[in-house]
Design an enzyme around this catalytic site. Structure first.
Site, mmCIF file in Angstrom:
data_model
loop_
_atom_site.group_PDB
_atom_site.id
_atom_site.type_symbol
_atom_site.label_atom_id
_atom_site.label_comp_id
_atom_site.label_asym_id
_atom_site.label_seq_id
_atom_site.Cartn_x
_atom_site.Cartn_y
_atom_site.Cartn_z
ATOM 1 C CD GLU A 116 -2.911 -1.344 0.326
ATOM 2 O OE1 GLU A 116 -2.949 -0.548 -0.628
ATOM 3 O OE2 GLU A 116 -3.701 -2.296 0.461
ATOM 4 C CG HIS A 139 -4.440 0.065 5.679
ATOM 5 N ND1 HIS A 139 -5.804 0.221 5.555
ATOM 6 C CD2 HIS A 139 -4.171 -1.206 5.288
ATOM 7 C CE1 HIS A 139 -6.329 -0.907 5.107
ATOM 8 N NE2 HIS A 139 -5.360 -1.789 4.938
ATOM 9 C CG HIS A 141 -7.444 -4.986 8.096
ATOM 10 N ND1 HIS A 141 -6.833 -6.157 7.691
ATOM 11 C CD2 HIS A 141 -7.103 -4.053 7.153
ATOM 12 C CE1 HIS A 141 -6.149 -5.948 6.560
ATOM 13 N NE2 HIS A 141 -6.289 -4.676 6.236
ATOM 14 C CD GLU A 169 -13.870 13.528 24.460
ATOM 15 O OE1 GLU A 169 -12.673 13.585 24.162
ATOM 16 O OE2 GLU A 169 -14.502 14.487 24.936
ATOM 17 C CG HIS A 210 -9.396 -3.504 3.034
ATOM 18 N ND1 HIS A 210 -8.706 -3.839 1.895
ATOM 19 C CD2 HIS A 210 -8.449 -3.386 3.999
ATOM 20 C CE1 HIS A 210 -7.421 -3.950 2.160
ATOM 21 N NE2 HIS A 210 -7.240 -3.669 3.430
HETATM 22 O O1 2HA Z 1 -0.620 -4.811 4.207
HETATM 23 O O2 2HA Z 1 -3.585 -4.573 4.873
HETATM 24 O O3 2HA Z 1 -4.375 -3.686 2.508
HETATM 25 C C1 2HA Z 1 -1.686 -5.670 4.063
HETATM 26 C C2 2HA Z 1 -2.940 -4.902 3.908
HETATM 27 C C3 2HA Z 1 -3.314 -4.560 2.551
HETATM 28 ZN ZN ZN Z 2 -5.497 -3.826 4.491
#
Ligand code: 2HA
Ligand code: ZN
Length: 273
Positions: A116, A139, A141, A169, A210
């Site tokens: 990414e 990033h 999940h 908040e 995602h």
């Molecule tokens: O790095 O999360 O979106 C692995 C991920 C790809």
């Molecule tokens: Zn990811």
């Protein structure tokens, strides 16, 4: 002179990846982080001066030429970074033509930056236009945020309001709300461009089904932003487990009052007049 592996930058990356793993935000190789370092910060270490390898970026990152980024590696597990940062993290410099990443430290067994990374760099470019203090793209999940992307309409105003109303908040921490892109294949320049476009307006962007892309001035602040968003989504999930009926809520006027009190400007049009 100090060694880079002992720096506060590596320590904070270890902390954040470990904590993020423990919260179930980064299973297996899920998630990636990049942090911009200044040349003064890098100059304090004598083991980060030589270019060990040049890697193709696959797009033109020339607005970031000469910038340094500490970044997680592709295929690496957040669970493991803390035990072997020199292997799972890399310090790179964007080449003068903006087309390559020059590896100065890390990825000791021959790794590369996260898949990414183009998305990160495109987002960094946009966030720096909004605020030159921005350094971090994170990033991950987060479970309850991802769940929302199945049960709720994928509308920025709707999801932002839902999250604001789950905890007092929320509007203080993300007054601009949450940006949302359509579902797309991760790792592509296309998702990178779509995310970066949203980053000109939002500090957090939902990738439906995602995860989240979040930006901030520091790792603590960016991690904190994800924490607050995920906490709000978690409360929504808990309400569901208590039967799902909402008996009373924070009104739009009350949201406006909290935002005013803390000097925040809610996204125009997201609150009812
Ligand atoms: O790095 O999360 O979106 C692995 C991920 C790809
Ligand atoms: Zn990811």
């Amino acid at each position: 002179m100090a060694k880079f592996v002992d720096s506060v930058f590596v320590r904070k990356m270890c902390e954040v990846t470990h904590e993020s793993y423990l919260r179930y935000w980064d299973e297996r190789n899920g998630g990636n982080v990049s942090v911009r370092l200044t040349s003064e910060e890098v100059a304090a270490f004598d083991d980060v001066v030589e270019v060990k390898e040049e890697l193709d970026l696959g797009f033109d990152a020339s607005p970031l030429s000469g910038f340094y980024y500490l970044v997680t590696g592709t295929g690496r597990y957040f669970r493991n970074v803390i035990g072997n940062p020199e292997n799972d993290l890399g310090l790179i410099r964007i080449s003068s033509n903006g087309k390559k990443a020059e590896l100065l430290w890390g990825f000791s067994d021959g790794g590369k930056p996260t898949s990414e990374f183009p998305s990160h760099l495109m987002s960094h470019i946009e966030r720096l236009k909004v605020n030159p203090e921005q350094r971090v793209i994170f990033h991950c999940h987060p479970t309850n945020v991802i769940a929302l992307s199945f049960t709720q309409p994928l509308e920025e105003r709707h999801i932002s309001r839902l999250l604001w109303k789950m905890q007092a908040e929320s509007i203080v921490v993300f007054p601009e709300g949450i940006g949302i892109i359509p579902y797309m294949t991760p790792g592509t320049n296309k998702i990178g461009q779509a995310t970066a476009e949203k980053m000109s307006e939002f500090q957090a962007v939902l990738w439906p089904h995602h995860g989240l892309f979040a930006a901030g001035n520091s790792l603590d602040e960016t991690f904190g932003l994800v924490e607050v968003i995920e906490k709000a989504a978690m409360i929504y999930s808990q309400i569901g487990s208590q039967g799902g009926r909402i008996m009373q809520e924070i009104s739009d006027d009350e949201l406006r009052e909290i935002a005013d009190y803390f000097g925040r400007k809610p996204h125009v049009g997201f609150l009812e007049e």
